[in-house]
Design an enzyme around this catalytic site. Structure first.
Site, mmCIF file in Angstrom:
data_model
loop_
_atom_site.group_PDB
_atom_site.id
_atom_site.type_symbol
_atom_site.label_atom_id
_atom_site.label_comp_id
_atom_site.label_asym_id
_atom_site.label_seq_id
_atom_site.Cartn_x
_atom_site.Cartn_y
_atom_site.Cartn_z
ATOM 1 N N LYS A 1 0.829 -1.205 0.000
ATOM 2 C CA LYS A 1 0.000 0.000 0.000
ATOM 3 C C LYS A 1 0.870 1.264 0.000
ATOM 4 C CE LYS A 1 -4.133 -1.931 0.129
ATOM 5 N NZ LYS A 1 -4.935 -2.162 1.322
ATOM 6 N N ARG B 1 -3.598 -10.724 3.694
ATOM 7 C CA ARG B 1 -3.799 -10.684 2.242
ATOM 8 C C ARG B 1 -2.581 -10.020 1.610
ATOM 9 N NH1 ARG B 1 -6.088 -7.136 -1.559
ATOM 10 N NH2 ARG B 1 -7.326 -8.174 -3.199
#
Length: 486
Positions: free
Chosen positions: A422, A457
């Protein structure tokens, strides 16, 4: 044999009916204002405990819930699902046990008769009645929040002979230290089996079938390339493959159901037929209920919804009918608006994420999705500032504690985190390219698992699997040390 027990309480009474179905159980705690009236004009709160150890145990639960609804018993809360070793008569299969909270206009005798009919329809045989056993108390405690803030909840606690109510009884039995011990564990029904997520952290590998995802958009344009990537992730240790056919990156344009399915279905069918998939799970990342329905019909085992039902009003109803685990993620707005200044305002991010996520899960539960099929995701990177993401990574215990004020069952659900590659990680480490963020992803995954995440994840499965194994070993060692001191 049924038992109806009445305890006098101020302004109302508590009725308890305890019985067994298919060597399965229903127990009912019922608050009623007038025990002589069989049906009431107002809804009354009841707690019904369920257990089954014969045949398709999860199917028995599903059918029992349907029959209760048809009988005028509307379920409002679900406990966790527990698998427990048989007590006393040990030469029999393991039980699954849970409990539900419901409202009904039925009086105590009429309620008892309704539950007996359900037991009979499901093939009930007589069994041993057991009270104050962990597999009975654990689901009852799940249904109660930490605050005793009304007369109904107080009356249920008074059913225990202990001054501290059901909480004290649970702690005297061993409390949370019993889970994983004494033949009792929390489980989730998935893929015709039961998943105990407390044994180890599960690794979910990401497969994006999109041309515009922030990290790997366009990397898997063909079915063959997608299958090759899945084969690699499984060889590296992935437990779950999460397939997404619509980009969820900030400012991403929304595509139609038809376009999403055209990307998804060929790959899903190819992946489903892979022999390497034996014992693994397939998740589909979508906020469309039509995509979810089609994906499950083609073999997907769970649905991962970044909007927790906010972007498709039919999602909860569809998931309830599909009977698959559901990942409910926290996000404000949609991918186009989630990073707006309005959606980035938090006074206490962990507290507000907990409250907002819980409100979505409550709606899911009221729509018929049992708590034992729900996975919660605090939504790292979605409508969060960099500092918010850090607070969430280390604040998972605070999120659980905040949700526990309203529901222990939801607070004990598996937590999924997805910080992989991210942007906030790149901002912290000055890595503008997403593919350069694997080392810091490993660090963030490590922090999250040590804080209590149950599913991670990730894009880079191999290295994160190693990090997870180390975290699990540390946590196991820590639990062993705590148990030896008790």
């Amino acid at each position: 044999m049924g038992i109806l027990k009445c305890l006098g309480l101020p302004r109302h009474q508590v009725f308890t009916a305890k019985k067994y179905l298919n060597v399965s159980s229903f127990s009912c705690l019922h608050t009623a204002q007038n025990s002589s009236v069989e049906a009431h004009s107002q809804d009354e709160d009841v707690v019904i405990a369920l257990g089954s150890n014969v045949g398709n145990r999860v199917h028995n639960f599903k059918e029992a819930l349907k029959m209760m609804k048809k009988s005028g018993i509307q379920v409002t809360r679900h406990a966790c699902l527990y698998e427990t070793a048989p007590a006393y008569i040990t030469d029999q299969p393991c039980f699954i046990n849970s409990a539900v909270r419901a409202v009904t206009k039925l009086g105590p005798h009429e309620l008892l008769a309704a539950l007996k009919r359900i037991e009979k329809n499901l093939g009930r045989t007589d069994g041993i009645r057991i009270w104050e056993r962990p597999f009975v108390i654990a689901p009852l405690v799940d249904l109660l929040g930490s605050a005793i803030d009304n007369d109904t909840v107080a009356s249920w606690h008074s059913f225990s002979s202990h001054s501290g109510g059901l909480f004290e009884l649970w702690e005297k039995l061993g409390g949370e230290s019993l889970i994983g011990q004494e033949g009792i564990c929390r489980v989730m029904p998935v893929a015709n089996g039961l998943l105990d997520w407390s044994l180890r952290t599960s690794v979910m590998g990401i497969l994006n079938l999109t041309p515009d995802s922030f990290s790997d958009g366009g990397n898997f344009p063909s079915v063959e390339s997608a299958v090759s990537q899945v084969r690699l992730m499984i060889s590296e240790g992935a437990d779950i493959i999460d397939i997404g056919a619509q980009s969820m990156r900030p400012k991403a344009s929304r595509i139609s159901v038809e376009e999403e399915l055209s990307r998804l279905i060929p790959v899903l069918e190819a992946v489903k037929s892979m022999p390497e998939l034996e014992g693994k799970l397939i998740s589909v990342d979508t906020f469309y209920s039509d995509v979810a329905s089609e994906a499950v019909s083609r073999g997907a085992h769970l649905i991962n919804d970044v909007s927790a039902g906010q972007l498709d009003p039919n999602m909860f109803k569809v998931i309830a009918d599909l009977d698959v685990p559901y990942v409910a993620m926290h996000m404000r707005g949609d991918p186009c608006t989630m990073q707006s200044s309005e959606n980035l305002k938090y006074d206490d991010v962990c507290k507000e994420v907990s409250s907002e996520l819980y409100s979505r899960v409550r709606q899911a539960e009221l729509s018929g999705i049992p708590a034992w099929r729900i996975i919660i995701d605090p939504g790292i990177g979605f409508s969060k500032k960099p500092e918010d993401n850090l607070d969430i990574l280390t604040g998972l215990p605070a999120i659980r504690a905040e949700i526990a004020k309203s529901s222990f069952a939801i607070s004990r659900a598996p937590i999924l985190i997805g910080p992989s590659r991210k942007r906030f990680l790149g901002d912290i480490c000055s890595r503008p390219s997403a593919v350069e963020r694997d080392p810091v992803t490993i660090a963030s995954i490590t922090a999250g698992v040590l804080a209590g995440a149950n599913i991670v994840r990730v894009h880079n499965v191999k290295d994160n699997c190693d990090a997870v194994k180390l975290c699990d070993a540390i946590l196991k060692r820590k639990r062993s040390a705590m148990e030896s001191r008790q």
